[in-house]
Design a protein around this motif. Structure first.
Motif, mmCIF file in Angstrom:
data_model
loop_
_atom_site.group_PDB
_atom_site.id
_atom_site.type_symbol
_atom_site.label_atom_id
_atom_site.label_comp_id
_atom_site.label_asym_id
_atom_site.label_seq_id
_atom_site.Cartn_x
_atom_site.Cartn_y
_atom_site.Cartn_z
ATOM 1 N N ASP A 6 0.857 -0.963 -0.097
ATOM 2 C CA ASP A 6 -0.458 -0.013 0.164
ATOM 3 C C ASP A 6 0.836 1.466 0.017
ATOM 4 O OD1 ASP A 6 -2.183 -2.044 0.282
ATOM 5 O OD2 ASP A 6 -2.346 -1.446 2.276
ATOM 6 N N ALA A 7 1.738 1.035 0.483
ATOM 7 C CA ALA A 7 2.583 2.633 1.112
ATOM 8 C C ALA A 7 3.787 2.540 -0.229
ATOM 9 C CB ALA A 7 3.866 2.456 2.289
ATOM 10 N N LYS A 8 4.508 1.664 -1.326
ATOM 11 C CA LYS A 8 5.124 1.351 -2.505
ATOM 12 C C LYS A 8 3.371 2.293 -3.728
ATOM 13 C CE LYS A 8 8.364 -2.409 -1.169
ATOM 14 N NZ LYS A 8 8.281 -3.423 -2.190
ATOM 15 N N SER A 9 2.288 1.655 -3.149
ATOM 16 C CA SER A 9 1.405 2.238 -4.358
ATOM 17 C C SER A 9 1.339 3.870 -4.143
ATOM 18 C CB SER A 9 0.450 1.567 -4.031
ATOM 19 O OG SER A 9 -0.679 2.122 -4.636
ATOM 20 N N ILE A 10 1.110 4.250 -2.636
ATOM 21 C CA ILE A 10 1.067 5.747 -2.806
ATOM 22 C C ILE A 10 2.229 6.062 -2.962
ATOM 23 C CG2 ILE A 10 0.767 7.301 -0.608
ATOM 24 C CD1 ILE A 10 -0.354 5.111 1.179
ATOM 25 N N TYR A 11 3.140 5.848 -2.974
ATOM 26 C CA TYR A 11 5.055 6.236 -2.724
ATOM 27 C C TYR A 11 4.595 6.451 -5.118
ATOM 28 C CZ TYR A 11 9.480 7.279 -4.281
ATOM 29 O OH TYR A 11 10.557 8.023 -4.951
ATOM 30 N N GLU A 12 4.360 5.889 -5.246
ATOM 31 C CA GLU A 12 4.576 5.568 -7.285
ATOM 32 C C GLU A 12 3.257 6.211 -7.716
ATOM 33 O OE1 GLU A 12 6.530 4.417 -9.172
ATOM 34 O OE2 GLU A 12 8.121 3.701 -7.009
ATOM 35 N N LYS A 13 2.810 6.258 -7.634
ATOM 36 C CA LYS A 13 1.672 6.945 -7.794
ATOM 37 C C LYS A 13 0.763 8.144 -7.371
ATOM 38 C CE LYS A 13 -1.177 2.888 -8.305
ATOM 39 N NZ LYS A 13 -2.418 2.257 -7.809
ATOM 40 N N GLU A 14 1.133 8.793 -5.956
ATOM 41 C CA GLU A 14 1.095 9.933 -5.665
ATOM 42 C C GLU A 14 2.539 10.635 -5.663
ATOM 43 O OE1 GLU A 14 -2.222 9.734 -2.458
ATOM 44 O OE2 GLU A 14 -3.034 7.956 -3.848
ATOM 45 N N LEU A 15 3.042 10.000 -4.694
ATOM 46 C CA LEU A 15 4.190 11.165 -4.303
ATOM 47 C C LEU A 15 5.928 10.863 -5.188
ATOM 48 C CD1 LEU A 15 4.427 9.756 -1.062
ATOM 49 C CD2 LEU A 15 2.886 11.958 -1.935
ATOM 50 N N LYS A 16 6.160 10.201 -5.707
ATOM 51 C CA LYS A 16 7.607 10.028 -6.374
ATOM 52 C C LYS A 16 8.387 11.298 -7.175
ATOM 53 C CE LYS A 16 9.696 6.556 -9.278
ATOM 54 N NZ LYS A 16 10.545 5.605 -9.419
#
Length: 95
Positions: A6-16
């Motif tokens: 979940d955290a990796k997905s947030i990072y990739e989609k929203e923050l990276k």
């Protein structure tokens, strides 16, 4: 249950994109249950900020612009022990 994925997905989609451009080489701690993130110049700074804001949660920490927060194969035994102490502390087990 919230997972590392979940955290990796947030990072990739929203923050990276924005964080890597604004804070290259720094660290981000993501609390996926709340979708909050905390940037620091070190792993510990980011993790502590997340832990202080949300003490019941264990953050996912990544180094911006890198595949991993640490490259364990290059770390000394002393550094590895420090990583283990940080991990225990984040889980609420002091020692």
């Amino acid at each position: 249950m919230v997972t590392t994925e979940d955290a990796k997905s947030i990072y990739e989609k929203e923050l990276k994109e924005s964080l890597e451009r604004e804070f290259p080489g720094q660290y981000v701690a993501i609390v996926s249950s709340s979708r909050r993130h905390f940037v620091g110049t070190s792993f510990l700074e980011a993790a502590l900020a997340a832990r202080e804001a949300e003490p019941e949660q264990i953050p996912f920490v990544i180094r911006l612009g890198h595949r991993a927060a640490f490259h364990i194969e290059a770390a000394s035994t002393r550094r590895h022990a420090s990583i283990e102490r940080i991990t225990r502390w984040l889980r609420g087990v002091r020692g």
